[in-house]
Design a protein around this motif. Structure first.
Motif, PDB file in Angstrom:
ATOM      1  N   UNK A  76       0.829  -1.203   0.000  1.00 27.65           N
ATOM      2  CA  UNK A  76       0.000   0.000   0.000  1.00 27.65           C
ATOM      3  C   UNK A  76       0.859   1.247   0.000  1.00 27.65           C
ATOM      4  N   UNK A  77       0.421   2.236  -0.773  1.00 29.50           N
ATOM      5  CA  UNK A  77       1.025   3.575  -0.732  1.00 29.50           C
ATOM      6  C   UNK A  77      -0.003   4.538  -0.155  1.00 29.50           C
ATOM      7  N   UNK A  78       0.443   5.392   0.767  1.00 28.40           N
ATOM      8  CA  UNK A  78      -0.460   6.336   1.424  1.00 28.40           C
ATOM      9  C   UNK A  78       0.180   7.721   1.460  1.00 28.40           C
ATOM     10  N   UNK A  79      -0.593   8.716   1.097  1.00 30.51           N
ATOM     11  CA  UNK A  79      -0.151  10.116   1.196  1.00 30.51           C
ATOM     12  C   UNK A  79      -1.076  10.837   2.170  1.00 30.51           C
ATOM     13  N   UNK A  80      -0.485  11.561   3.117  1.00 33.97           N
ATOM     14  CA  UNK A  80      -1.255  12.303   4.115  1.00 33.97           C
ATOM     15  C   UNK A  80      -0.729  13.719   4.205  1.00 33.97           C
ATOM     16  N   UNK A  81      -1.614  14.639   4.482  1.00 38.66           N
ATOM     17  CA  UNK A  81      -1.201  16.036   4.679  1.00 38.66           C
ATOM     18  C   UNK A  81      -2.188  16.732   5.589  1.00 38.66           C
ATOM     19  N   UNK A  82      -1.735  17.828   6.185  1.00 44.21           N
ATOM     20  CA  UNK A  82      -2.601  18.615   7.057  1.00 44.21           C
ATOM     21  C   UNK A  82      -2.542  20.071   6.657  1.00 44.21           C
ATOM     22  N   UNK A  83      -3.619  20.767   6.949  1.00 41.51           N
ATOM     23  CA  UNK A  83      -3.700  22.206   6.700  1.00 41.51           C
ATOM     24  C   UNK A  83      -4.302  22.847   7.943  1.00 41.51           C
ATOM     25  N   UNK A  84      -3.477  23.112   8.961  1.00 42.00           N
ATOM     26  CA  UNK A  84      -4.005  23.613  10.229  1.00 42.00           C
ATOM     27  C   UNK A  84      -4.312  25.101  10.168  1.00 42.00           C
TER      28      UNK A  84
END
Length: 515
Positions: free
Chosen positions: A487-495
C-alpha cells in the motif's frame, strides 16, 4: 515507550486479566460444558517506510524504516448457555534508525457471557487493552507508528443480572454493572464505574393496559478528581382505547450530581398523550406535560426500510431544552444505508468502558468491518478530542453507505460529533468523510483505493484544522491462510494559523499468516 512504561503496561495487563479470567472460570465451572474451544493464531509481518515519521513541518522531517512483528491468538467457545471470545495481539514495532523507539503494544478484546441459572441468572464479563491518541491536534495513521502518539487504555468489567417472571402479573429484571478503566500516563484519571438498574413491567395478564417502572443509577469514581452521579426513575402507562389508538401517561424524576459551571435542575416530570399505530408500518406518538414534551415517529413500509425520529423538550437533567434522536436502516439488493444521531451527557471514561470513544465502520448487524491491511476494524476517526475529566454533552451523527457487487465493494461514510464541556464551556467539533473502493480483478488479487478528510475546530482557538489521506493498495491471497498487501499512502494537514502543517508519504508491505 520507556522501559518503565513497558513494565507498567505489562503490570496493568496482568492486573486486568484476573477479573476477566476469574469470571471465565466461575462461568465455566457453573454452566454445562458444551461445545469445544476454537483456536486461531496469526502472525503479521510488515515493513513500513515513511518520509516523515514524526509528522513534522517541512525542514524538520525524518524518514524511517519500521518493522512490524505482530503475533496474535483468538479463542472462542459457544454453547447453549455460554459464549466466550478473546482476541489478543502483541504488536512489536522496530525502528531502523533509532532502536530506543522500539515499542511493544498489547491489544486485547475479551468477552464472556453465560446463563448460570437457566432463564433467571446471567453474567457478562469483558476486558480490553487498546491505544488512544494523546494529542487531539495531531492526525495519526491507523498503524500508530509515530513515536509518542498513543498511550495504553485498560478496561475490564463484570455485569451480573437476573430476570424473573411473576406469574402473569409482571416481568422483572435486575442488573449490576461494575467496571474499571486505567490510563497510561497522567493525561486522564483512572475510573471505577458502578451501575444499578431495575425494571418491572406488566406481564401476560395485561392486554389493554400496559405499564412499566424503571430505575437506574450510575456512579463514576475518578479518585482525586471530581466524581459524577446520574440517577433517574420513571414509570409509564399505556391504555389501548381503540384498535389502533392508545392513551399514554409517563412520569419520573431526575437526580444528577456532576461538576458543572451551569445550573442543573433536578426534580420531577410528567406528561400525557397518545400513540397512533394505523398499521405495522407506521406509528406516531406525542405527549405534553410538566417539564417534558415529546414526539416520535417510526416509518417502516417494508422490511428493507426502518426510519425512526424523536424530539424531546426536557427542562431537567444534563441535556435540557430541545434534543433529537434518529436512526436509519435501508437495505437494497446490493446497497445498505445506515444512519444515526444521538445526544448524550457523558465523559471520556464512560465512553472508554463502553467502547464508544471512536467512530468505527459497522455492517447492518452492527459488526465492525475489518481492514484487510491491518486486520483491525476500520476506524473513521480515533479520539481527536481533548482528554479531560470534564463531563460533556456529546452530539454525534453518522451516515454510512455500503454497496457490494460481484467483484467490487464501495464504502462511503460521513460523521460529525460536537462536545460541549460542563466546566470550561469549551466546544469542540470533528467532522469528516471516508470513501473506499475495493475491486477483486483476479481470483486471488484485489485492489483498494481509499481516501478520507477530517476537519476539527474548537472554541479555544481560531479557525479549523483539516487533514487528508489518500491510499492505494494491492492485496494477494497466496493460499487460504496467507494474505500479502502493498500500500502507498499520502497524508497532509492544513491547520489553522499559527500551527505547523505536515506532509507524509508512506509505503507499507505486510503479510498475514493464519494457522
Amino acid at each position: 515507550m520507556t522501559a518503565r512504561g513497558r513494565a507498567d503496561s505489562r503490570a496493568r495487563v496482568v492486573h486486568g486479566w484476573p477479573v476477566f479470567a476469574g469470571l471465565v472460570l466461575v462461568i465455566y465451572g457453573t454452566v454445562v460444558r458444551a461445545a469445544a474451544w476454537e483456536w486461531q493464531s496469526s502472525l503479521v509481518l510488515g515493513e513500513i517506510y515513511t518520509d516523515n515519521l514524526t509528522l513534522s513541518s517541512a525542514g524538520r522531517t525524518e524518514s524511517e524504516w519500521v518493522t512490524e512483528i505482530t503475533p496474535g491468538i483468538r479463542a472462542s467457545r459457544e454453547g447453549a448457555r455460554i459464549k466466550m471470545d478473546a482476541a489478543y495481539r502483541l504488536q512489536n514495532l522496530l525502528y531502523g534508525n533509532d532502536s530506543d523507539r522500539n515499542n511493544t503494544r498489547h491489544q486485547l478484546n475479551a468477552r464472556a457471557s453465560a446463563e448460570v441459572i437457566r432463564d433467571h441468572f446471567f453474567i457478562d464479563a469483558k476486558s480490553t487493552v487498546s491505544q488512544q491518541i494523546v494529542d487531539p491536534d495531531r492526525s495519526v495513521a491507523a498503524d500508530r507508528i509515530t513515536p509518542g502518539s498513543t498511550s495504553d487504555v485498560f478496561t475490564y468489567g463484570v455485569s451480573p443480572y437476573a430476570r424473573f417472571r411473576l406469574g402473569r402479573f409482571a416481568d422483572a429484571a435486575l442488573r449490576y454493572d461494575v467496571g474499571w478503566v486505567e490510563q497510561e500516563g497522567n493525561m486522564l484519571s483512572d475510573g471505577r464505574s458502578e451501575g444499578y438498574s431495575a425494571t418491572l413491567a406488566s406481564g401476560r395478564g395485561f392486554s389493554r393496559l400496559l405499564w412499566q417502572f424503571a430505575y437506574h443509577r450510575s456512579e463514576l469514581d475518578r479518585g482525586d478528581q471530581t466524581d459524577s452521579v446520574r440517577e433517574n426513575g420513571s414509570g409509564s402507562l399505556r391504555y389501548r382505547l381503540f384498535e389502533h389508538f392508545s392513551l399514554l401517561a409517563q412520569g419520573g424524576y431526575e437526580n444528577n450530581d456532576v461538576a458543572t459551571s451551569r445550573s442543573v435542575r433536578n426534580g420531577e416530570y410528567w406528561s400525557g398523550g397518545f400513540l397512533w399505530v394505523p398499521s405495522g408500518h407506521f406509528s406516531f406518538e406525542a405527549t405534553r406535560g410538566h417539564n417534558l414534551d415529546s414526539v416520535s415517529m417510526r416509518i417502516s413500509p417494508s422490511r428493507r426500510l426502518n426510519l425512526q425520529l424523536g424530539y424531546r423538550k426536557f427542562d431537567l437533567g444534563l441535556n435540557p431544552g430541545d434534543s433529537w434522536t434518529a436512526s436509519l436502516s435501508y437495505r437494497l439488493r446490493r446497497t445498505t444505508w445506515l444512519g444515526s444521531y444521538t445526544e448524550t451527557s457523558t465523559n471520556v471514561q464512560t465512553l472508554q468502558l463502553a467502547g464508544q470513544q471512536v467512530f468505527a465502520l459497522v455492517d447492518i448487524d452492527g459488526n465492525p468491518i475489518i481492514d484487510p491491511t491491518t486486520g483491525q476494524p476500520i476506524v473513521l476517526v480515533s479520539n481527536v478530542f481533548a482528554l479531560t475529566d470534564e463531563e460533556f454533552l456529546s452530539k454525534r451523527g453518522r451516515l454510512t453507505v455500503v454497496t457490494t457487487t460481484a467483484k467490487s465493494n464501495y464504502i462511503f461514510a460521513l460523521f460529525d460529533e460536537r462536545r460541549e464541556y460542563e466546566l470550561s464551556l469549551r466546544r469542540d467539533t470533528v467532522r469528516g468523510a471516508n470513501a473506499s473502493w475495493s475491486w477483486r480483478f483476479a481470483r486471488r488479487t484485489s485492489s483498494r483505493l481509499s481516501g478520507n478528510w477530517l476537519r476539527s475546530s474548537s472554541s479555544v482557538r481560531q479557525g479549523h484544522d483539516d487533514s487528508w489521506q489518500l491510499a492505494v493498495g494491492l492485496f494477494q491471497s497466496t493460499g487460504r491462510d496467507v494474505t500479502s498487501s502493498l500500500e502507498y499512502r499520502h497524508a497532509r494537514s492544513n491547520p489553522s494559523e499559527g500551527r505547523d502543517s505536515y506532509r507524509e508519504n508512506r509505503i507499507t508491505a505486510r503479510m498475514t499468516i493464519n494457522f
